[in-house]
Design an enzyme around this catalytic site. Structure first.
Site, PDB file in Angstrom:
ATOM      1  N   ASP A  63       8.909   3.154  14.475  1.00  0.00           N
ATOM      2  CA  ASP A  63       8.009   2.513  13.513  1.00  0.00           C
ATOM      3  C   ASP A  63       6.592   2.745  14.026  1.00  0.00           C
ATOM      4  O   ASP A  63       6.205   2.189  15.061  1.00  0.00           O
ATOM      5  CB  ASP A  63       8.319   1.017  13.419  1.00  0.00           C
ATOM      6  N   TYR A 156      -6.154   1.820   1.919  1.00  0.00           N
ATOM      7  CA  TYR A 156      -5.589   3.165   2.170  1.00  0.00           C
ATOM      8  C   TYR A 156      -6.714   4.165   2.426  1.00  0.00           C
ATOM      9  O   TYR A 156      -6.686   4.922   3.395  1.00  0.00           O
ATOM     10  CB  TYR A 156      -4.750   3.573   0.956  1.00  0.00           C
ATOM     11  N   LYS A 160      -7.865   6.385   5.778  1.00  0.00           N
ATOM     12  CA  LYS A 160      -7.971   7.854   5.765  1.00  0.00           C
ATOM     13  C   LYS A 160      -9.382   8.299   6.180  1.00  0.00           C
ATOM     14  O   LYS A 160      -9.547   9.293   6.886  1.00  0.00           O
ATOM     15  CB  LYS A 160      -7.605   8.401   4.383  1.00  0.00           C
TER      16      LYS A 160
HETATM   17  N1  NAD Z   1       1.975  12.753  -1.244  1.00  0.00           N
HETATM   18  C1  NAD Z   1       0.677  12.817  -1.464  1.00  0.00           C
HETATM   19  O1  NAD Z   1       0.217  13.028  -2.600  1.00  0.00           O
HETATM   20  C2  NAD Z   1      -0.289  12.600  -0.351  1.00  0.00           C
HETATM   21  C3  NAD Z   1      -1.642  12.844  -0.617  1.00  0.00           C
HETATM   22  C4  NAD Z   1      -2.572  12.681   0.402  1.00  0.00           C
HETATM   23  C5  NAD Z   1      -2.137  12.281   1.658  1.00  0.00           C
HETATM   24  N2  NAD Z   1      -0.817  12.054   1.870  1.00  0.00           N
HETATM   25  C6  NAD Z   1      -0.436  11.658   3.218  1.00  0.00           C
HETATM   26  O2  NAD Z   1       0.563  12.526   3.702  1.00  0.00           O
HETATM   27  C7  NAD Z   1       1.419  11.808   4.600  1.00  0.00           C
HETATM   28  C8  NAD Z   1       2.868  11.942   4.159  1.00  0.00           C
HETATM   29  O3  NAD Z   1       2.979  11.457   2.837  1.00  0.00           O
HETATM   30  P1  NAD Z   1       4.277  11.755   1.952  1.00  0.00           P
HETATM   31  O4  NAD Z   1       3.798  11.857   0.554  1.00  0.00           O
HETATM   32  O5  NAD Z   1       5.086  12.833   2.541  1.00  0.00           O
HETATM   33  O6  NAD Z   1       5.014  10.356   2.116  1.00  0.00           O
HETATM   34  P2  NAD Z   1       6.560   9.976   1.945  1.00  0.00           P
HETATM   35  O7  NAD Z   1       6.611   8.516   1.636  1.00  0.00           O
HETATM   36  O8  NAD Z   1       7.192  10.900   0.989  1.00  0.00           O
HETATM   37  O9  NAD Z   1       7.114  10.213   3.388  1.00  0.00           O
HETATM   38  C9  NAD Z   1       6.568   9.454   4.463  1.00  0.00           C
HETATM   39  C10 NAD Z   1       7.537   9.405   5.593  1.00  0.00           C
HETATM   40  O10 NAD Z   1       6.963   8.486   6.542  1.00  0.00           O
HETATM   41  C11 NAD Z   1       7.969   7.539   6.885  1.00  0.00           C
HETATM   42  N3  NAD Z   1       7.380   6.262   7.234  1.00  0.00           N
HETATM   43  C12 NAD Z   1       6.854   5.310   6.418  1.00  0.00           C
HETATM   44  N4  NAD Z   1       6.467   4.232   7.132  1.00  0.00           N
HETATM   45  C13 NAD Z   1       6.751   4.520   8.426  1.00  0.00           C
HETATM   46  C14 NAD Z   1       6.594   3.810   9.649  1.00  0.00           C
HETATM   47  N5  NAD Z   1       6.083   2.574   9.684  1.00  0.00           N
HETATM   48  N6  NAD Z   1       6.998   4.416  10.791  1.00  0.00           N
HETATM   49  C15 NAD Z   1       7.536   5.669  10.768  1.00  0.00           C
HETATM   50  N7  NAD Z   1       7.710   6.378   9.651  1.00  0.00           N
HETATM   51  C16 NAD Z   1       7.324   5.806   8.493  1.00  0.00           C
HETATM   52  C17 NAD Z   1       8.866   7.424   5.662  1.00  0.00           C
HETATM   53  O11 NAD Z   1      10.146   6.919   5.997  1.00  0.00           O
HETATM   54  C18 NAD Z   1       8.905   8.869   5.204  1.00  0.00           C
HETATM   55  O12 NAD Z   1       9.923   9.603   5.851  1.00  0.00           O
HETATM   56  C19 NAD Z   1       0.883  10.373   4.614  1.00  0.00           C
HETATM   57  O13 NAD Z   1      -0.020  10.231   5.692  1.00  0.00           O
HETATM   58  C20 NAD Z   1       0.148  10.269   3.301  1.00  0.00           C
HETATM   59  O14 NAD Z   1      -0.829   9.255   3.330  1.00  0.00           O
HETATM   60  C21 NAD Z   1       0.113  12.207   0.903  1.00  0.00           C
END
Ligand code: NAD
Length: 266
Positions: A63, A156, A160
């Site tokens: 976590d 959020y 970032k």
């Molecule tokens: N998807 C988008 O459009 C987007 C855009 C900009 C930035 N991001 C960033 O990219 C990164 C990944 O996003 P994503 O879309 O793949 O998210 P997602 O929710 O699809 O996957 C995130 C992963 O992180 C894990 N996770 C969540 N909380 C956790 C914790 N406390 N400890 C350990 N693991 C944890 C989840 O179980 C999951 O496997 C994040 O930092 C997100 O902010 C995503």
């Protein structure tokens, strides 16, 4: 030739979405992978897929809101693979719809612990190994949301924005040790995180996302993974302190308009 041969990467949130794509792409380039996540089944599945491709991978429950978990993840990676070359601070939760004056202190604290303090803890525990090795690449996952504003996303976006600032700071601080620190700002990417946002808020959000990106679609996790592979590789040996926007032009336009997020009949 593979770009990450003999390198070892720790990737938080590597069980799903962008993190999983990064894990698979780095493994395909020759890296051994340690994934930390709270989604144990998906983590085990990702490791099995990487191993089936012929690369090495381990999963450890972690976590990222808990600094001790991150320390244990990094120690486990080094125990398993003998070194640490790449840290991807990727795990985060996307929680919007929270105007500042309506957010509870507990919501704020949890989001900051998961999305921001996690980056501090990852860097804190990886840096001693990278400094000793006189080599390392840290990649912090930021967001287009750290560049532009949207109703209800202050916490959020604040996390970032702070990640990008910390990235620049650490690039300056640790350049003398040949440790590079960069961030990536994805636009909207097709991941489980965003499937949940659409499920919670409605299909009109998915339509708005397409309109917002000049490239005419949302992104694929593999497109973010490719940027991460580049930043991790020796080809990016002179690249540090940057934020690489992988956002289909989103932050280059004034199309990031909150009105787009209202349902058609509003
Ligand atoms: N998807 C988008 O459009 C987007 C855009 C900009 C930035 N991001 C960033 O990219 C990164 C990944 O996003 P994503 O879309 O793949 O998210 P997602 O929710 O699809 O996957 C995130 C992963 O992180 C894990 N996770 C969540 N909380 C956790 C914790 N406390 N400890 C350990 N693991 C944890 C989840 O179980 C999951 O496997 C994040 O930092 C997100 O902010 C995503």
């Amino acid at each position: 030739m593979a770009r990450l041969t003999n390198k070892v990467a720790v990737i938080t949130g590597g069980a799903n979405g962008i993190g999983r794509s990064i894990a698979e792409a780095m493994a395909a380039e020759g890296a051994s992978i340690a994934i930390g996540d709270i989604a144990d089944d998906a983590g085990a599945e990702t490791v099995a897929a990487i191993e089936a491709s012929g690369a090495r991978a381990v999963y450890r429950p972690c976590d990222v809101a808990n600094g001790a978990d991150i320390k244990a993840l990094i120690e486990a990676a080094i125990a398993e693979f003998g070194r640490l070359d790449i840290l991807v601070n990727n795990a985060a939760v996307a929680i919007g719809g929270m105007p500042v004056h309506e957010m509870t202190d507990a919501q704020w604290d949890r989001l900051i612990a998961t999305n921001l303090s996690s980056v501090f803890h990852g860097c804190k525990h990886a840096l001693p190994h990278m400094i000793a090795a006189k080599s390392g690449s840290i990649i912090n996952m930021a967001s287009a949301q750290g560049h532009v504003g949207l109703d209800g996303w202050t916490a959020y976006a604040g996390a970032k924005g702070a990640i990008m600032s910390m990235t620049r700071q650490m690039a300056v601080e640790f350049g003398k040790h040949n440790v590079r620190v960069n961030s990536i700002s994805p636009g909207t990417i097709a991941t489980p995180m965003n499937e949940k946002v659409v499920a919670d808020l409605g299909e009109h959000v998915a339509k708005a996302w397409v309109l917002m990106h000049p490239i005419g679609r949302i992104g694929k996790p593999e497109e973010v993974a490719e940027a991460a592979v580049y930043l991790a590789s020796d080809l990016a040996g002179f690249t540090t302190g940057i934020d690489l926007r992988v956002d289909g032009g989103l932050t280059a336009t004034p199309r990031f308009l909150p009105d787009l997020f209202k349902p058609d009949d509003a």
